[in-house]
Design a protein around this motif. Structure first.
Motif, PDB file in Angstrom:
ATOM      1  N   GLY A   9       0.837  -1.202   0.000  1.00 38.14           N
ATOM      2  CA  GLY A   9       0.000   0.000   0.000  1.00 38.14           C
ATOM      3  C   GLY A   9       0.865   1.242   0.000  1.00 38.14           C
ATOM      4  N   ARG A  12      -0.899   6.892   3.075  1.00 36.38           N
ATOM      5  CA  ARG A  12      -0.339   7.871   4.016  1.00 36.38           C
ATOM      6  C   ARG A  12       0.508   7.232   5.111  1.00 36.38           C
ATOM      7  NH1 ARG A  12      -3.654  12.598   5.361  1.00 36.38           N
ATOM      8  NH2 ARG A  12      -4.555  11.408   7.060  1.00 36.38           N
ATOM      9  N   ILE A  13       0.004   6.147   5.710  1.00 40.02           N
ATOM     10  CA  ILE A  13       0.792   5.574   6.812  1.00 40.02           C
ATOM     11  C   ILE A  13       2.025   4.844   6.274  1.00 40.02           C
ATOM     12  CG2 ILE A  13      -0.492   3.380   7.032  1.00 40.02           C
ATOM     13  CD1 ILE A  13       0.969   5.538   9.892  1.00 40.02           C
ATOM     14  N   SER A  36       1.536  -1.407  -4.788  1.00 36.94           N
ATOM     15  CA  SER A  36       0.302  -0.631  -4.760  1.00 36.94           C
ATOM     16  C   SER A  36      -0.619  -1.261  -5.794  1.00 36.94           C
ATOM     17  CB  SER A  36       0.627   0.820  -5.154  1.00 36.94           C
ATOM     18  OG  SER A  36      -0.553   1.519  -5.460  1.00 36.94           O
ATOM     19  N   ARG A  37      -1.925  -0.990  -5.660  1.00 35.97           N
ATOM     20  CA  ARG A  37      -2.844  -1.502  -6.689  1.00 35.97           C
ATOM     21  C   ARG A  37      -2.584  -0.798  -8.015  1.00 35.97           C
ATOM     22  NH1 ARG A  37      -8.103   0.331  -4.094  1.00 35.97           N
ATOM     23  NH2 ARG A  37      -6.671   2.057  -3.780  1.00 35.97           N
ATOM     24  N   ASN A  76      -8.738  -0.631   6.597  1.00 39.87           N
ATOM     25  CA  ASN A  76      -9.139  -1.719   7.507  1.00 39.87           C
ATOM     26  C   ASN A  76      -9.857  -2.903   6.850  1.00 39.87           C
ATOM     27  OD1 ASN A  76      -8.167   0.116   9.336  1.00 39.87           O
ATOM     28  ND2 ASN A  76     -10.149   0.699  10.165  1.00 39.87           N
ATOM     29  N   HIS A  79      -7.596  -5.607   5.395  1.00 39.86           N
ATOM     30  CA  HIS A  79      -6.527  -6.244   6.185  1.00 39.86           C
ATOM     31  C   HIS A  79      -6.613  -7.766   6.124  1.00 39.86           C
ATOM     32  CE1 HIS A  79      -5.556  -2.531   8.941  1.00 39.86           C
ATOM     33  NE2 HIS A  79      -5.395  -2.292   7.659  1.00 39.86           N
ATOM     34  N   GLU A  96      -1.138  -3.110  10.014  1.00 37.74           N
ATOM     35  CA  GLU A  96      -1.596  -1.917  10.723  1.00 37.74           C
ATOM     36  C   GLU A  96      -2.804  -2.226  11.609  1.00 37.74           C
ATOM     37  OE1 GLU A  96      -1.200   0.879  11.839  1.00 37.74           O
ATOM     38  OE2 GLU A  96       0.715   1.331  10.941  1.00 37.74           O
ATOM     39  N   PRO A  98      -6.542  -1.444  13.037  1.00 37.78           N
ATOM     40  CA  PRO A  98      -6.880  -2.659  13.756  1.00 37.78           C
ATOM     41  C   PRO A  98      -6.516  -3.866  12.886  1.00 37.78           C
ATOM     42  CG  PRO A  98      -8.845  -1.768  12.723  1.00 37.78           C
ATOM     43  CD  PRO A  98      -7.739  -0.798  12.453  1.00 37.78           C
ATOM     44  N   GLY A 123      -0.072  -3.657  14.252  1.00 38.16           N
ATOM     45  CA  GLY A 123       0.766  -2.456  14.327  1.00 38.16           C
ATOM     46  C   GLY A 123       0.342  -1.477  15.410  1.00 38.16           C
ATOM     47  N   TRP A 125       1.709   0.464  17.499  1.00 36.11           N
ATOM     48  CA  TRP A 125       3.068   0.990  17.676  1.00 36.11           C
ATOM     49  C   TRP A 125       3.325   1.582  19.046  1.00 36.11           C
ATOM     50  CZ3 TRP A 125       4.023   6.573  15.777  1.00 36.11           C
ATOM     51  CH2 TRP A 125       2.838   7.308  15.768  1.00 36.11           C
ATOM     52  N   ASP A 176     -10.659   2.856  14.729  1.00 37.53           N
ATOM     53  CA  ASP A 176      -9.504   3.685  14.383  1.00 37.53           C
ATOM     54  C   ASP A 176      -8.651   4.047  15.584  1.00 37.53           C
ATOM     55  OD1 ASP A 176      -8.052   4.927  12.211  1.00 37.53           O
ATOM     56  OD2 ASP A 176      -8.405   6.768  13.330  1.00 37.53           O
ATOM     57  N   TYR A 180      -6.238   2.153  20.501  1.00 37.94           N
ATOM     58  CA  TYR A 180      -5.077   2.711  21.220  1.00 37.94           C
ATOM     59  C   TYR A 180      -5.348   2.799  22.720  1.00 37.94           C
ATOM     60  CZ  TYR A 180      -2.802   4.150  16.892  1.00 37.94           C
ATOM     61  OH  TYR A 180      -2.172   4.156  15.682  1.00 37.94           O
ATOM     62  N   PHE A 279       1.260  12.021   9.821  1.00 34.10           N
ATOM     63  CA  PHE A 279       0.637  11.881  11.137  1.00 34.10           C
ATOM     64  C   PHE A 279       1.621  12.297  12.244  1.00 34.10           C
ATOM     65  CE2 PHE A 279      -1.297   8.612   8.403  1.00 34.10           C
ATOM     66  CZ  PHE A 279      -2.614   9.028   8.446  1.00 34.10           C
ATOM     67  N   LEU A 285       7.276   5.047  14.746  1.00 30.43           N
ATOM     68  CA  LEU A 285       7.011   3.722  14.153  1.00 30.43           C
ATOM     69  C   LEU A 285       8.296   2.884  14.121  1.00 30.43           C
ATOM     70  CD1 LEU A 285       4.693   4.910  11.248  1.00 30.43           C
ATOM     71  CD2 LEU A 285       4.024   3.207  12.951  1.00 30.43           C
TER      72      LEU A 285
HETATM   73  N1  NAP Z   1      -0.078   3.697  13.187  1.00 30.25           N
HETATM   74  C1  NAP Z   1      -0.645   4.849  12.933  1.00 30.25           C
HETATM   75  O1  NAP Z   1      -0.300   5.852  13.514  1.00 30.25           O
HETATM   76  C2  NAP Z   1      -1.670   4.954  11.870  1.00 30.25           C
HETATM   77  C3  NAP Z   1      -2.004   6.214  11.387  1.00 30.25           C
HETATM   78  C4  NAP Z   1      -2.917   6.278  10.359  1.00 30.25           C
HETATM   79  C5  NAP Z   1      -3.480   5.132   9.852  1.00 30.25           C
HETATM   80  N2  NAP Z   1      -3.169   3.917  10.370  1.00 30.25           N
HETATM   81  C6  NAP Z   1      -3.760   2.691   9.834  1.00 30.25           C
HETATM   82  O2  NAP Z   1      -3.189   2.481   8.541  1.00 30.25           O
HETATM   83  C7  NAP Z   1      -4.131   1.996   7.633  1.00 30.25           C
HETATM   84  C8  NAP Z   1      -4.161   2.897   6.415  1.00 30.25           C
HETATM   85  O3  NAP Z   1      -4.455   4.226   6.797  1.00 30.25           O
HETATM   86  P1  NAP Z   1      -4.021   5.470   5.844  1.00 30.25           P
HETATM   87  O4  NAP Z   1      -4.380   6.697   6.577  1.00 30.25           O
HETATM   88  O5  NAP Z   1      -2.657   5.263   5.361  1.00 30.25           O
HETATM   89  O6  NAP Z   1      -5.064   5.261   4.681  1.00 30.25           O
HETATM   90  P2  NAP Z   1      -5.064   5.765   3.165  1.00 30.25           P
HETATM   91  O7  NAP Z   1      -3.859   6.571   2.860  1.00 30.25           O
HETATM   92  O8  NAP Z   1      -6.414   6.359   2.915  1.00 30.25           O
HETATM   93  O9  NAP Z   1      -5.058   4.373   2.385  1.00 30.25           O
HETATM   94  C9  NAP Z   1      -4.055   3.460   2.517  1.00 30.25           C
HETATM   95  C10 NAP Z   1      -3.995   2.571   1.302  1.00 30.25           C
HETATM   96  O10 NAP Z   1      -5.027   1.586   1.327  1.00 30.25           O
HETATM   97  C11 NAP Z   1      -4.935   0.948   0.051  1.00 30.25           C
HETATM   98  N3  NAP Z   1      -6.209   0.381  -0.365  1.00 30.25           N
HETATM   99  C12 NAP Z   1      -6.432  -0.918  -0.617  1.00 30.25           C
HETATM  100  N4  NAP Z   1      -7.680  -1.133  -0.991  1.00 30.25           N
HETATM  101  C13 NAP Z   1      -8.298   0.066  -0.993  1.00 30.25           C
HETATM  102  C14 NAP Z   1      -9.610   0.490  -1.312  1.00 30.25           C
HETATM  103  N5  NAP Z   1     -10.552  -0.379  -1.691  1.00 30.25           N
HETATM  104  N6  NAP Z   1      -9.891   1.801  -1.228  1.00 30.25           N
HETATM  105  C15 NAP Z   1      -8.952   2.685  -0.831  1.00 30.25           C
HETATM  106  N7  NAP Z   1      -7.669   2.338  -0.516  1.00 30.25           N
HETATM  107  C16 NAP Z   1      -7.360   1.035  -0.589  1.00 30.25           C
HETATM  108  C17 NAP Z   1      -4.404   2.010  -0.912  1.00 30.25           C
HETATM  109  O11 NAP Z   1      -3.133   1.570  -1.362  1.00 30.25           O
HETATM  110  P3  NAP Z   1      -2.713   1.481  -2.904  1.00 30.25           P
HETATM  111  O12 NAP Z   1      -3.718   2.251  -3.679  1.00 30.25           O
HETATM  112  O13 NAP Z   1      -1.381   2.070  -2.913  1.00 30.25           O
HETATM  113  O14 NAP Z   1      -2.727   0.033  -3.229  1.00 30.25           O
HETATM  114  C18 NAP Z   1      -4.224   3.218  -0.030  1.00 30.25           C
HETATM  115  O15 NAP Z   1      -3.147   3.998  -0.384  1.00 30.25           O
HETATM  116  C19 NAP Z   1      -5.445   1.891   8.410  1.00 30.25           C
HETATM  117  O16 NAP Z   1      -5.616   0.563   8.808  1.00 30.25           O
HETATM  118  C20 NAP Z   1      -5.238   2.786   9.617  1.00 30.25           C
HETATM  119  O17 NAP Z   1      -5.951   2.325  10.750  1.00 30.25           O
HETATM  120  C21 NAP Z   1      -2.245   3.820  11.356  1.00 30.25           C
END
Ligand code: NAP
Length: 338
Positions: A9, A12-13, A36-37, A76, A79, A96, A98, A123, A125, A176, A180, A279, A285
């Motif tokens: 993926g 953003r994260i 990535s897709r 999510n 996953h 990541e 959940p 994850g 973290w 989400d 935590y 973020f 991380l």
């Molecule tokens: N640890 C932390 O601090 C933290 C912070 C934020 C988020 N997270 C977690 O990280 C995960 C992603 O969050 P994010 O904020 O990075 O999300 P995001 O940027 O909106 O999306 C992440 C990626 O999901 C992939 N994806 C796969 N199937 C999808 C679909 N049907 N529709 C849209 N996207 C799809 C896409 O990757 P490709 O298009 O590149 O394949 C997209 O870039 C979540 O599970 C969230 O809970 C963790």
């Protein structure tokens, strides 16, 4: 030898995870492939982070024998499917939070990892931050006496983030950020199951949980209270109150850099990021990435299959509490009825 990461993926994260990985020695952590897709997104991500291989599908990443562990950084509801794809192809997985949408899905992932004899970790973290380590040390030494009350709150405005508000994208504040606060409570109470769970709160017009309080009651007159909101900013503090003292995480309880122990402040600064982050405090991380390396480092067939500081039983417990809170609030995902 460096741990060879595959990034799944290009969102953003995943960007933040890469920036965090760059704060660790290159001799220990290398990202070898990104998937990535969309192949152009993948190429752009690879250039931005100097990753040698880029794939236009998750399947290609799963098949790459040079990858020791896949970081699943996607939305999510994907996953379960994608982590299973990786595990079934023989890859270790850091997914990541959940870990999945509900307990049934988490259990499917745990069984798959055990069947394949592979490493799996959620994850969460926060668990690996130096602040969390310091808290565990204080609790172990019994400095605070018996812990009676744990409180945690996390709230920030997120009502314009699609993956938070759309149910089909896995939206809802509990999944989400509720995880935590619950991981904090579970850490303090050593993964103990609460005797009762009471949740109350509000849903958005689209039917996902917007603001929730959960009260957990434990044996021996102990309890925990968590409050989460995706509509307003909260203090984002956490406190642990025991018979001999109090520990406070004064801010950013999900990615903390300071700790107050009986009024004395301790600071735990994070490394400075080499690129802008999406973020708060994401260079933190690095600690979970390094923990994963330590688990995998045992070599051959003897590497750990789960992390002792965050066992899979705790991911199951956290999700079981989230499931029960959602049940009480009336939030049902398609995955709950599948
Ligand atoms: N640890 C932390 O601090 C933290 C912070 C934020 C988020 N997270 C977690 O990280 C995960 C992603 O969050 P994010 O904020 O990075 O999300 P995001 O940027 O909106 O999306 C992440 C990626 O999901 C992939 N994806 C796969 N199937 C999808 C679909 N049907 N529709 C849209 N996207 C799809 C896409 O990757 P490709 O298009 O590149 O394949 C997209 O870039 C979540 O599970 C969230 O809970 C963790």
């Amino acid at each position: 030898m460096a741990t060879r990461w595959g990034i799944c993926g290009a969102g953003r994260i995943s960007h933040d995870f890469m920036v965090a990985l760059k704060t660790l020695p290159a001799s220990e952590h290398q990202a070898v492939a990104i998937a990535s897709r969309d192949s152009s997104r993948s190429r752009e991500f690879a250039e931005r982070h100097q990753i040698p291989k880029s794939y236009g599908s998750y399947r290609e990443l799963a098949a790459d024998p040079d990858v020791d562990i896949v970081y699943v950084g996607i939305i999510n509801p994907e996953h379960l499917k994608v982590a299973l794809l990786m595990l079934n192809a023989g890859r270790n997985v850091l997914c990541e939070k959940p870990l999945a949408m509900n307990l049934r899905e988490v259990q499917q992932l745990v069984s798959a990892a055990r069947d394949k004899n592979l490493f799996l970790m959620e994850g969460l973290w926060t668990r690996f931050f130096p602040v969390s380590e310091a808290i565990r040390g204080l609790l172990k030494e019994d400095n605070m006496g018996e812990i009676k009350i744990v409180k945690a709150e996390f709230g920030t405005y997120m009502l314009e983030t699609a993956r938070l508000v759309e149910k089909e994208l896995g939206g809802g504040v509990l999944l989400d950020i509720g995880c935590y606060c619950l991981q904090f409570v579970c850490m303090v109470f050593h993964g103990e199951k609460p005797e009762s769970i009471h949740a109350t709160g509000f849903l958005t017009e689209k039917g996902v949980d917007e603001a929730v309080t959960i009260v957990l009651k434990y044996s021996r007159k102990r309890m925990a209270m968590i409050t989460v909101s995706m509509a307003i900013q909260l203090t984002n503090q956490a406190t642990i109150s025991g018979t001999k003292g109090t520990i406070t995480v004064p801010s950013c309880m999900w990615c903390p850099t300071s700790l107050v122990v009986n009024g004395n402040v301790q600071e735990f600064p994070l490394p400075v990021p080499s690129q802008p982050l999406n973020f708060t405090n994401s260079t933190g991380l690095r600690y979970e990435a390094d923990q994963v390396r330590q688990c995998l480092q045992r070599g051959n067939a003897f590497w750990l299959k789960e992390c002792p500081e965050l066992p899979l039983a705790e991911s199951e417990l956290i999700m079981s509490i989230l499931d029960e809170a959602r049940r009480q609030l009336g939030v049902v995902y398609t995955q709950d009825t599948a």
